[in-house]
Motif scaffolding. Structure first.
Motif, short mmCIF file in Angstrom:
data_model
loop_
_atom_site.label_atom_id
_atom_site.label_comp_id
_atom_site.label_asym_id
_atom_site.label_seq_id
_atom_site.Cartn_x
_atom_site.Cartn_y
_atom_site.Cartn_z
N GLY A 383 -6.65 2.06 -46.71
CA GLY A 383 -7.69 1.11 -47.06
C GLY A 383 -7.60 -0.21 -46.32
O GLY A 383 -8.25 -1.19 -46.70
N LEU A 384 -6.83 -0.27 -45.24
CA LEU A 384 -6.65 -1.51 -44.49
C LEU A 384 -7.59 -1.63 -43.30
O LEU A 384 -7.72 -2.70 -42.72
CB LEU A 384 -5.20 -1.61 -43.99
N LEU A 385 -8.24 -0.53 -42.92
CA LEU A 385 -9.10 -0.53 -41.76
C LEU A 385 -10.24 0.45 -42.01
O LEU A 385 -10.01 1.57 -42.49
CB LEU A 385 -8.31 -0.10 -40.51
N GLY A 386 -11.47 0.01 -41.73
CA GLY A 386 -12.61 0.90 -41.88
C GLY A 386 -12.60 1.96 -40.79
O GLY A 386 -12.09 1.73 -39.69
N PRO A 387 -13.18 3.15 -41.07
CA PRO A 387 -13.17 4.23 -40.07
C PRO A 387 -13.78 3.82 -38.74
O PRO A 387 -13.34 4.29 -37.69
CB PRO A 387 -13.99 5.34 -40.75
N ALA A 388 -14.80 2.97 -38.77
CA ALA A 388 -15.46 2.56 -37.53
C ALA A 388 -15.08 1.13 -37.13
O ALA A 388 -15.62 0.60 -36.16
CB ALA A 388 -16.98 2.66 -37.69
N GLU A 389 -14.14 0.53 -37.83
CA GLU A 389 -13.76 -0.85 -37.55
C GLU A 389 -12.97 -0.96 -36.26
O GLU A 389 -12.18 -0.06 -35.92
CB GLU A 389 -12.93 -1.39 -38.72
N GLU A 390 -13.17 -2.04 -35.52
CA GLU A 390 -12.45 -2.23 -34.27
C GLU A 390 -10.97 -2.47 -34.54
O GLU A 390 -10.59 -3.01 -35.57
CB GLU A 390 -13.03 -3.43 -33.49
N THR A 391 -10.15 -2.05 -33.58
CA THR A 391 -8.71 -2.24 -33.73
C THR A 391 -8.37 -3.72 -33.56
O THR A 391 -9.10 -4.47 -32.90
CB THR A 391 -7.94 -1.41 -32.69
N PRO A 392 -7.25 -4.17 -34.13
CA PRO A 392 -6.84 -5.56 -33.94
C PRO A 392 -6.70 -5.90 -32.46
O PRO A 392 -6.26 -5.05 -31.67
CB PRO A 392 -5.48 -5.63 -34.66
N PRO A 393 -7.09 -7.11 -32.05
CA PRO A 393 -7.09 -7.44 -30.62
C PRO A 393 -5.72 -7.39 -29.97
O PRO A 393 -5.62 -7.18 -28.76
CB PRO A 393 -7.67 -8.87 -30.61
N GLN A 394 -4.65 -7.58 -30.74
CA GLN A 394 -3.32 -7.57 -30.14
C GLN A 394 -2.73 -6.17 -30.01
O GLN A 394 -1.58 -6.01 -29.62
CB GLN A 394 -2.35 -8.44 -30.97
N ALA A 395 -3.53 -5.14 -30.30
CA ALA A 395 -3.01 -3.77 -30.32
C ALA A 395 -3.21 -3.06 -29.00
O ALA A 395 -4.24 -3.20 -28.35
CB ALA A 395 -3.68 -2.98 -31.45
N VAL A 396 -2.21 -2.28 -28.62
CA VAL A 396 -2.32 -1.32 -27.53
C VAL A 396 -2.60 0.03 -28.17
O VAL A 396 -1.89 0.45 -29.08
CB VAL A 396 -1.02 -1.26 -26.70
N THR A 397 -3.65 0.70 -27.73
CA THR A 397 -4.01 2.00 -28.30
C THR A 397 -3.35 3.11 -27.50
O THR A 397 -3.52 3.19 -26.28
CB THR A 397 -5.54 2.20 -28.30
N ALA A 398 -2.58 3.95 -28.20
CA ALA A 398 -1.91 5.09 -27.57
C ALA A 398 -2.18 6.31 -28.44
O ALA A 398 -1.47 6.57 -29.40
CB ALA A 398 -0.41 4.83 -27.45
N GLY A 399 -3.24 7.04 -28.11
CA GLY A 399 -3.65 8.15 -28.98
C GLY A 399 -4.10 7.59 -30.32
O GLY A 399 -4.94 6.69 -30.38
N ASP A 400 -3.51 8.10 -31.39
CA ASP A 400 -3.84 7.61 -32.73
C ASP A 400 -3.00 6.40 -33.10
O ASP A 400 -3.21 5.80 -34.15
CB ASP A 400 -3.63 8.74 -33.75
N TRP A 401 -2.07 6.02 -32.24
CA TRP A 401 -1.16 4.92 -32.56
C TRP A 401 -1.71 3.59 -32.08
O TRP A 401 -2.30 3.49 -31.00
CB TRP A 401 0.21 5.17 -31.94
N LEU A 402 -1.46 2.56 -32.89
CA LEU A 402 -1.69 1.17 -32.49
C LEU A 402 -0.33 0.51 -32.39
O LEU A 402 0.48 0.58 -33.31
CB LEU A 402 -2.56 0.45 -33.53
N VAL A 403 -0.08 -0.13 -31.25
CA VAL A 403 1.22 -0.73 -30.98
C VAL A 403 1.01 -2.16 -30.52
O VAL A 403 0.09 -2.44 -29.74
CB VAL A 403 1.98 0.07 -29.88
N THR A 404 1.86 -3.07 -30.99
CA THR A 404 1.74 -4.44 -30.51
C THR A 404 2.08 -4.48 -29.03
O THR A 404 2.91 -3.70 -28.54
CB THR A 404 2.68 -5.39 -31.27
#
Length: 592
Positions: A383-404
């Motif tokens: 419940g912390l992120l909507g399905p269509a919500e943009e990822t946090p700007p400081q995140a690196v997207t790696a597949g399903d993972w978000l990494v600082t």
């Protein structure tokens, strides 16, 4: 539909009021009718003056049935708090209000019952004093008598006003807490509950938590009327296919498949004084009551370990109750539903600081900053992120993972250093094993290694491990010299393979021999059994002089070697389809 729960002290007229409003009998059991008190949950409904339906969940007022009461009020958004005008505020009323306040219920009515027998104004004044400072402090009030009919019209109008003010259900996937489960002849299993979020439709497949089973909705009823679908908020009865009543007992949850995170470990904020809580309280949420083990982390935070999983989201409200002390309740708010393990010394203190940060700045960005890496689907299910919500700007997207970006940069640098160190320490196999790389970087998932390698063109991963693209295995000079000596020996006696102790005495380890075999300098037949690179061709010549077919013993003699060498050599010839063995293990050369 709007759903209200009743609350209040035993014998203050809750069920009588529901009966007068709806014309229905909420007390279902003969024992309840015999004793004149509600023991389990009762249900009834009516139509508001504007035509909208309203359902009541009538809960027991006696403190011995507090678990049943909590099962009824847990999923319900509004309350009809009943205080008898002739008795006033009582202890159980206060305990019910404590629970409702902890759950964050703020909509409803204060109903002063038995107005014909007591002073309504005095009872209301006393109730207001007790409600001050709680989520129910602003409840509208009305005095009624179910016996004389006084105030009943006003009560219906007041219920309509409250219903109009109720907020829309939150945009949360379907989660139905089961409060009854039984069998209907000719239909099978039926469960009932208050649907606070989402919707259900005939044909839906739902997951049962904690069992993990999947069931299909065969039919739906709301207020005894069959419907094709039911949106929240609603009282529903679901006819289920593929499950027995005992498999979906009270406290089980039916949830949208793949949309909820089920967990038995969670970190919570304690919302009230919890000094009296035992180490093993009961957790009440929805209609569930689950035994838990509590570990205090900070002044207002704790880790709960449950006896079985529940479908939970960040922000859910729940109650902790001391099973040995009737009436003591503590409200909790869920802060993390997939918390990290607490292992090393000081982990609890560090975790308390992380929870304080999550509470001060809630949201996916803080969650990512605290963890360093998190699955996007976990954030959505929590419940912390909507399905269509943009990822946090400081995140690196790696597949399903978000990494600082900081953690990602550390992983890249650490991987390069680890590969270089391994190559220096293992010149004969410079490829860092993938499993070792995952451990060295403490990657939460092995698949992240490939995501990292995609950003490091100087590295590659293959059967030899992770290594620099231009880095090839190398033998030390002394080993190369020993290898040359072995090759000379095998040129002179091609099938006289030294045994492993002899090879080691020459300075040739199994690792060095395997590398030589991969480079084509030797032929490896088995552990410690090595021949020269041309051994196959020389064996074909020798075996070609034998009468065909030939036995293993005849082959051994022709090759001038031992069974230790002859048998794996013949198997290698079979594998390469140079020879063919018959049922009696006699061989024939098929390729010369």
């Amino acid at each position: 539909m709007h759903v209200f729960a009743t609350a209040g002290h035993v014998d203050h007229g809750k069920s009588t009021l529901v009966r007068a409003l709806t014309g229905m009998e909420p007390d279902r059991w003969s024992e309840e009718k015999r004793r004149g008190m509600t023991i389990d949950l009762g249900y009834a409904w009516m139509t508001l003056p504007g035509g909208e339906p309203i359902a009541f969940v009538d809960v027991p007022g006696h403190r011995r049935f507090i678990s049943n009461m909590l099962a009824g009020v847990g999923p319900v958004p509004a309350v009809m708090l009943v205080v008898a005008a002739d008795e006033g505020w009582c202890q159980q009323t206060g305990e019910h209000v404590q629970a409702l306040d902890a759950l964050g219920v703020e909509h409803g009515l204060l109903v002063l019952s038995r107005a014909d027998l007591g002073d309504v104004e005095l009872a209301e004044s006393e109730a207001r004093d007790h409600l001050a400072g709680t989520s129910l402090a602003a409840l509208e009030s009305v005095g009624v008598s179910a016996v004389t009919g006084e105030g009943m019209a006003e009560l219906r109008t007041a219920l309509a006003r409250v219903a109009d003010r109720l907020p829309e259900p939150p945009p949360v996937p379907t989660r139905l807490w089961v409060d009854r489960s039984f069998t209907v002849r000719g239909s099978g299993t039926v469960v009932t509950g208050t649907l606070p979020t989402g919707a259900v439709a005939v044909g839906d497949t739902l997951e049962v938590v904690p069992s993990g089973r999947h069931v299909t909705v065969r039919g739906i009823q709301t207020l005894k009327a069959s419907v094709e679908s039911a949106p929240a908020v609603a009282r529903v009865a679901l006819n289920l296919r593929g499950v027995a009543p005992e498999d979906v007992p009270r406290g089980a949850a039916l949830v949208a498949t793949g949309r909820w995170h089920s967990t038995a470990e969670l970190d919570v904020r304690l919302r009230s004084d919890a000094e009296q809580l035992p180490r093993e309280p009961l957790l009440h949420i929805g209609s569930a009551a689950v035994a838990a083990r509590l570990r205090r982390l900070g002044p207002h935070t704790a880790r709960l370990t449950l006896t079985h999983e529940l479908p939970l989201r960040v922000g859910d409200r729940a109650l902790l109750r001391d099973p040995g002390q009737v009436g003591h309740l503590t409200g909790v708010e869920l802060v993390d539903v997939f918390p990290p393990p607490l292992g090393r010394r000081g982990a609890g203190r560090r975790r308390a600081a992380e929870l304080d940060r999550l509470l001060a700045e809630p949201g996916p960005g803080t969650e990512l900053a605290v963890r360093g890496a998190v699955r996007r689907t976990d954030l959505v299910r929590a419940g912390l992120l909507g399905p269509a919500e943009e990822t946090p700007p400081q995140a690196v997207t790696a597949g399903d993972w978000l990494v600082t970006s900081e953690r990602w940069g550390h992983w890249r640098a650490e991987l390069g250093a680890a590969v270089q160190e391994w190559a220096a320490q293992h010149p004969m196999r410079p490829g860092l094993p993938r499993a070792a790389a995952v451990r060295r970087l403490a990657l939460p998932e092995a698949a992240l290694l490939d995501q990292l390698l995609a950003t490091l063109p100087q590295l590659r991963s293959d059967a030899d491990g992770v290594h620099h693209r231009d880095h090839a295995p190398a033998l030390p000079a002394a080993v190369e010299q020993a290898l040359a000596g072995l090759q000379e020996r095998l040129d002179a006696a091609p099938f006289d393979s030294p045994e492993l102790p002899q090879l080691e005495q020459l300075g040739l380890s199994e690792e060095a021999l395997q590398l030589a075999a991969r480079r084509g300098q030797l032929l490896r037949l088995a552990r410690g059994v090595y021949l020269g690179a041309g051994a196959i061709d020389r064996a074909v010549v020798a075996l070609g002089e034998l009468p065909q077919p030939f036995t293993a013993s005849e082959a051994r003699q022709a090759l001038g070697t031992t069974r230790r060498v002859a048998l794996p050599l013949l198997q290698e010839l079979d594998r390469r389809r140079v020879t063919r063995a018959d049922a009696e293990q006699r061989r024939t050369l098929v390729r010369r």
